[in-house]
Motif scaffolding. Structure first.
Motif, PDB file in Angstrom:
ATOM      1  N   GLU A   1      -1.669   8.231  -7.499  1.00 29.05           N
ATOM      2  CA  GLU A   1      -3.282   7.752  -7.948  1.00 29.05           C
ATOM      3  C   GLU A   1      -3.187   6.573  -6.723  1.00 29.05           C
ATOM      4  OE1 GLU A   1      -5.523   5.248 -11.244  1.00 29.05           O
ATOM      5  OE2 GLU A   1      -3.987   6.765 -11.848  1.00 29.05           O
ATOM      6  N   TYR A   2      -2.052   5.772  -6.816  1.00 28.95           N
ATOM      7  CA  TYR A   2      -1.980   4.430  -5.948  1.00 28.95           C
ATOM      8  C   TYR A   2      -2.098   4.957  -4.532  1.00 28.95           C
ATOM      9  CZ  TYR A   2      -0.162   0.314  -3.684  1.00 28.95           C
ATOM     10  OH  TYR A   2      -0.116  -0.727  -2.872  1.00 28.95           O
ATOM     11  N   LEU A   3      -1.348   5.886  -4.020  1.00 27.00           N
ATOM     12  CA  LEU A   3      -1.587   6.342  -2.482  1.00 27.00           C
ATOM     13  C   LEU A   3      -2.929   6.801  -2.282  1.00 27.00           C
ATOM     14  CD1 LEU A   3       1.795   8.140  -2.287  1.00 27.00           C
ATOM     15  CD2 LEU A   3       1.425   6.016  -1.108  1.00 27.00           C
TER      16      LEU A   3
ATOM     17  N   HIS B   1      -5.252   3.518  -1.901  1.00 26.27           N
ATOM     18  CA  HIS B   1      -4.914   2.885  -0.809  1.00 26.27           C
ATOM     19  C   HIS B   1      -4.489   3.348   0.429  1.00 26.27           C
ATOM     20  CE1 HIS B   1      -5.010  -0.649  -3.862  1.00 26.27           C
ATOM     21  NE2 HIS B   1      -4.235   0.512  -4.697  1.00 26.27           N
ATOM     22  N   TRP B   2      -4.704   4.641   0.570  1.00 23.41           N
ATOM     23  CA  TRP B   2      -3.904   5.288   1.631  1.00 23.41           C
ATOM     24  C   TRP B   2      -4.568   4.751   3.203  1.00 23.41           C
ATOM     25  CZ3 TRP B   2       0.036   8.361   2.237  1.00 23.41           C
ATOM     26  CH2 TRP B   2       0.028   9.139   3.208  1.00 23.41           C
ATOM     27  N   GLU B   3      -5.877   4.234   3.171  1.00 21.24           N
ATOM     28  CA  GLU B   3      -6.439   3.977   4.396  1.00 21.24           C
ATOM     29  C   GLU B   3      -6.084   2.481   4.764  1.00 21.24           C
ATOM     30  OE1 GLU B   3      -8.033   5.760   6.380  1.00 21.24           O
ATOM     31  OE2 GLU B   3      -7.852   7.581   5.074  1.00 21.24           O
TER      32      GLU B   3
ATOM     33  N   GLN C   1      -0.133   2.124   4.746  1.00 20.17           N
ATOM     34  CA  GLN C   1       0.399   2.816   5.805  1.00 20.17           C
ATOM     35  C   GLN C   1       1.879   2.563   6.428  1.00 20.17           C
ATOM     36  OE1 GLN C   1      -0.673   5.906   7.451  1.00 20.17           O
ATOM     37  NE2 GLN C   1      -1.898   5.958   5.364  1.00 20.17           N
ATOM     38  N   ARG C   2       1.852   1.288   6.375  1.00 21.73           N
ATOM     39  CA  ARG C   2       3.160   0.603   6.677  1.00 21.73           C
ATOM     40  C   ARG C   2       4.248   0.874   5.617  1.00 21.73           C
ATOM     41  NH1 ARG C   2       0.464  -4.285   7.978  1.00 21.73           N
ATOM     42  NH2 ARG C   2       1.128  -5.327   5.672  1.00 21.73           N
TER      43      ARG C   2
ATOM     44  N   ALA D   1      -0.159  -4.623  -7.971  1.00 21.45           N
ATOM     45  CA  ALA D   1      -1.507  -4.480  -8.296  1.00 21.45           C
ATOM     46  C   ALA D   1      -1.504  -4.344  -9.907  1.00 21.45           C
ATOM     47  CB  ALA D   1      -1.771  -3.026  -7.790  1.00 21.45           C
ATOM     48  N   ALA D   2      -0.263  -3.913 -10.578  1.00 23.54           N
ATOM     49  CA  ALA D   2      -0.244  -3.517 -12.027  1.00 23.54           C
ATOM     50  C   ALA D   2      -0.180  -4.854 -12.692  1.00 23.54           C
ATOM     51  CB  ALA D   2       1.091  -2.869 -12.458  1.00 23.54           C
TER      52      ALA D   2
END
Length: 261
Positions: free
Chosen positions: A41-43, A46-48, A53-54, A120-121
């Motif tokens: 879910e996190y990926l 936040h993928w973009e 990406q790093r 984030a959590a």
């Protein structure tokens, strides 16, 4: 366990986290399961983002280095050919993270992603860092007596600051003079404690290290650092030899500072 006098030459107290300031159960039953349950879910969310990406790039590089290991999961590059391919890449990252965690790997790539997910959590209140109730009052007392207090954990400095910044005791980061992680060296190597002393600006025998792990205590001792092994609920048991050899405490309140009257 009684009272343990702190040697007069000690100027700084160096604290482990897991099993020392914080229940092992918090790490094993809250922090790590949060990663496993939420990584996909996190990926997706936040993928973009450049940071994500790093993180994925580091994991991909680590996966290539691990390619000869049993069960290793490679992470393919994206060619930009649509949602289906993106899902395959994300699933490969998820599988890689789960594989590394199943082996209790401590790679920088894994720790970096975990740190960002925990940030984030914590920030959204999904997680609060658990601290044993004796910790904060004891550290305040040590600091009043002029003692410096530092953290040394295999978790990244970012993860350390999140745990103490969003803790069950509130934001307690002000109680610490500095943080060290394995970038300064592994906790089971004596050279790490020499580097920490140099970074703090004192001799190794001016430091008292509190940990629940005898191998770490042994490494610190080899560097002429004072040590005490912490006995907490849920910690691994000690052998009879370890019990008789090391100074043991079950609460930070058992430390008696020379200036404490």
């Amino acid at each position: 366990m009684g009272v343990l006098p702190v040697p007069a030459e000690v100027r700084a107290i160096l604290l482990d986290i897991e099993g020392t300031t914080t229940p092992i159960a918090f790490v094993q039953e809250t922090l790590f399961p949060y990663i496993k349950d939420n990584v996909k879910e996190y990926l997706r969310a936040h993928w973009e983002e450049e940071e994500c990406q790093r993180d994925v790039g580091l994991l991909r590089k680590q996966a290539q280095e691990d390619s000869s290991l049993d069960g290793a999961v490679l992470i393919p590059l994206e060619s930009g050919s649509g949602e289906e391919e993106l899902e395959r890449v994300i699933q490969a990252v998820v599988d890689n993270v789960h594989w590394q965690m199943s082996l209790d790997r401590k790679t920088t790539a894994l720790k970096q992603l975990q740190g960002h997910m925990w940030r984030a959590a914590y920030a959204t209140g999904h997680v609060k860092g658990e601290i044993f109730e004796d910790v904060v009052p004891a550290i305040r007392k040590w600091r009043e007596a002029g003692m410096k207090v530092y953290i040394y954990s295999s978790g990244s400095i970012e993860a350390q600051k999140l745990l103490f910044g969003y803790s069950t005791e509130g934001d307690i980061l002000e109680l610490f003079d500095g943080h060290f992680d394995t970038k300064i060296g592994p906790k089971v190597e004596s050279e790490s404690y020499r580097r920490i002393a140099a970074s703090i600006g004192c001799a190794t025998n001016n430091i008292l290290f509190l940990t629940d792990v005898p191998r770490e205590a042994n490494a610190a001792e080899e560097a002429d650092t004072h040590v005490a092994v912490v006995i907490r609920p849920g910690n691994a048991g000690l052998t009879d030899d370890e019990k008789s050899y090391y100074s043991l405490i079950s609460s930070f309140t058992e430390l008696f500072l020379p200036s404490s009257t």
